[in-house]
Design an enzyme around this catalytic site. Structure first.
Site, short mmCIF file in Angstrom:
data_model
loop_
_atom_site.label_atom_id
_atom_site.label_comp_id
_atom_site.label_asym_id
_atom_site.label_seq_id
_atom_site.Cartn_x
_atom_site.Cartn_y
_atom_site.Cartn_z
N ASP A 26 122.50 16.02 32.16
CA ASP A 26 121.27 15.45 31.58
C ASP A 26 120.40 16.58 31.03
O ASP A 26 119.96 16.55 29.89
CB ASP A 26 120.50 14.67 32.64
CG ASP A 26 121.33 13.56 33.24
OD1 ASP A 26 121.84 12.73 32.47
OD2 ASP A 26 121.49 13.53 34.47
N GLN A 268 123.66 28.80 29.14
CA GLN A 268 124.49 27.95 28.27
C GLN A 268 125.22 28.77 27.22
O GLN A 268 126.38 28.51 26.91
CB GLN A 268 123.63 26.88 27.59
CG GLN A 268 123.36 25.68 28.48
CD GLN A 268 122.66 24.58 27.73
OE1 GLN A 268 121.85 24.82 26.83
NE2 GLN A 268 122.92 23.33 28.12
N GLU A 286 129.74 15.58 29.92
CA GLU A 286 129.46 15.27 28.51
C GLU A 286 129.29 16.54 27.68
O GLU A 286 130.02 16.77 26.72
CB GLU A 286 128.19 14.41 28.42
CG GLU A 286 127.74 14.17 27.02
CD GLU A 286 126.73 13.04 26.87
OE1 GLU A 286 126.68 12.12 27.71
OE2 GLU A 286 125.98 13.06 25.88
O1 TRH Z 1 127.34 18.71 35.04
P1 TRH Z 1 128.04 17.60 34.37
O2 TRH Z 1 129.10 16.97 35.13
O3 TRH Z 1 126.99 16.53 33.90
C1 TRH Z 1 127.16 15.12 34.01
C2 TRH Z 1 127.60 14.53 32.70
O4 TRH Z 1 126.75 14.89 31.63
C3 TRH Z 1 127.62 13.03 32.82
O5 TRH Z 1 127.97 12.46 31.57
C4 TRH Z 1 126.28 12.54 33.27
O6 TRH Z 1 126.32 11.18 33.39
C5 TRH Z 1 125.97 13.18 34.60
O7 TRH Z 1 125.94 14.61 34.44
C6 TRH Z 1 124.65 12.72 35.14
O8 TRH Z 1 128.74 18.15 33.00
P2 TRH Z 1 128.16 18.55 31.57
O9 TRH Z 1 127.66 17.36 30.85
O10 TRH Z 1 129.21 19.32 30.91
O11 TRH Z 1 126.92 19.50 31.85
C7 TRH Z 1 127.06 20.78 32.34
C8 TRH Z 1 126.02 21.69 31.70
O12 TRH Z 1 125.89 22.89 32.46
C9 TRH Z 1 126.39 22.11 30.30
O13 TRH Z 1 125.23 22.12 29.49
C10 TRH Z 1 126.90 23.55 30.48
C11 TRH Z 1 126.01 24.01 31.60
N1 TRH Z 1 126.49 25.16 32.36
C12 TRH Z 1 125.89 26.40 32.14
O14 TRH Z 1 125.01 26.52 31.30
N2 TRH Z 1 126.29 27.46 32.90
C13 TRH Z 1 127.27 27.37 33.86
O15 TRH Z 1 127.58 28.37 34.52
C14 TRH Z 1 127.89 26.09 34.05
C15 TRH Z 1 128.99 25.97 35.07
C16 TRH Z 1 127.48 25.02 33.29
#
Ligand code: TRH
Length: 383
Positions: A26, A268, A286
């Site tokens: 989110d 990110q 996502e």
């Molecule tokens: O963390 P998620 O599983 O988020 C989920 C999904 O968005 C899902 O659709 C939603 O319904 C739920 O949350 C509530 O996976 P996602 O979407 O890939 O988000 C991870 C974010 O974290 C992404 O923006 C990348 C970021 N990230 C970093 O910036 N640094 C890191 O070291 C890691 C591991 C991730």
């Protein structure tokens, strides 16, 4: 400052509303959206009930984006909203709506109200994208919200893609990135030059032990980069001892073919670089799925599980859009627990097939308008 990518849009005040359910998606999506808006000269307030992930996702902040506590009041003399983005049906705080309604009647202009939905490749997305939803109750009764669906086809709202993404990817030095990585904790020697680099960002896939076993027994060495949180916990739960045992099995005359690094949480931008640097990316949720598509490397997606198994149809729709070959479909079915079957082997031929598929999908996406251009265009027409 307005930049040269979007000279048509005057600077506007955007309010993005984000309630964090769990995990990072989110906030991940909302933060990327906020920064992308700021990069196009827009002013953004990001209202959230939990900004904690920004401490590692974006410790540097972003010029033009203010992070605000959910439900907190406007500051004196603040600029009124031009656009509201209600992310993932989070329901804007009623006090905020009431204040804005009185501001807008004094100003004679309502904000555009966008309901930003979750990403899906299912068919309803094209039907529902950009439909109005009249507001029936509360201080904004009579106003209209607009559904905005991200998606993979031209008839949807598209995907977030920063205007400098392709240039940053082209300038990225994979070899330098790999050599800057600290040696894996369990490594007895440096990673061989022909090793396969694999990133792992997942929940708790039942097939994770099978993946580790397969990597340990393959003829090509694997350098597995495990992201922090659930992926690390799931990998460590399989047990160092067991994975060392797996890794030391003298199959095909090789030993220690799997080395595992546990990564810290990174920004990110650094997360994206990891995806560009790897040969295979395991992603989830996502936002990381979209980033893995832009990376253009073979990817495996663990979809966010829903209690009613609604995610099964969502996964199939994505694989259909992807025009995934049989091996990629089969791997996803096992990885996501849809079927109980052996994990297909990640052979060089299989990965080449996946690479061709993801490369073609990325190329299709690049011919389509990105989410932000579409959103800004939509809001300027709607106003
Ligand atoms: O963390 P998620 O599983 O988020 C989920 C999904 O968005 C899902 O659709 C939603 O319904 C739920 O949350 C509530 O996976 P996602 O979407 O890939 O988000 C991870 C974010 O974290 C992404 O923006 C990348 C970021 N990230 C970093 O910036 N640094 C890191 O070291 C890691 C591991 C991730």
């Amino acid at each position: 400052m307005q930049n040269h990518h979007a000279p048509f849009f005057p600077a506007q005040q955007w309010d993005i509303f984000c309630r964090v359910i769990d995990n990072f998606g989110d906030m991940g999506v909302c933060w990327r959206l906020a920064c992308a808006l700021a990069a196009r000269g827009q002013q953004v307030r990001l209202w959230t009930d939990d900004a904690s992930a920004l401490a590692w996702m974006a410790p540097q902040g972003c010029t033009g984006v203010q992070v605000r506590a959910w439900g907190s009041a406007f500051l004196p003399d603040e600029r009124p909203s031009d656009v509201w983005v209600e992310a993932f049906g989070c329901e804007i705080a009623p006090d905020f709506i009431a204040t804005s309604v009185s501001q807008s009647s004094a100003r004679g202009q309502k904000p555009s109200w966008i309901n930003l939905e979750y990403l899906s490749a299912e068919r309803y997305v094209e039907r529902c994208h950009a439909l109005p939803s009249p507001v029936q109750q509360g201080p904004a009764a009579g106003w209209t919200k607009w559904f905005f669906y991200p998606g993979f086809t031209p008839a949807t709202g598209g995907l977030l893609r920063e205007s400098d993404l392709l240039q940053r990817q082209a300038d990225f030095d994979v070899a330098a990135w790999r050599s800057a990585q600290p040696r894996a904790a369990d490594a007895t020697s440096t990673t061989p030059p022909n090793a396969r680099w694999v990133s792992l960002f997942c929940y708790e896939p039942v097939a994770l032990p099978a993946l580790l076993a397969q990597c340990a027994q393959a003829t090509t060495a694997t350098r597995l980069l495990v992201t922090p949180g659930r992926a690390t916990a799931a990998t460590q739960a399989i047990g160092h001892e067991k994975s060392n045992q797996i890794a030391n099995q003298p199959l095909s005359g090789n030993t220690n073919l799997l080395s595992i690094s546990y990564l810290p949480a990174v920004t990110q931008a650094e997360f994206d670089e990891m995806l560009w640097a790897c040969d295979v990316n395991f992603v989830r949720g996502e936002d990381s799925l979209v980033r893995a598509l832009w990376a253009g490397k073979p990817l495996v997606w663990q979809i966010y599980p829903q209690t009613d198994n609604a995610h099964h149809a969502k996964l199939q729709a994505f694989l259909d859009w992807l025009q995934a070959p049989v091996s990629l479909r089969q791997f996803h079915a096992v990885w996501n627990g849809l079927i109980d079957a052996p994990l297909p082997e990640l052979s060089a031929a299989t990965l080449q097939e996946w690479s061709d598929c993801i490369g073609a999908a990325r190329a299709r996406l690049l011919t389509q308008s990105d989410l932000l251009s579409q959103l800004m265009g939509f809001c300027s027409r709607e106003r």
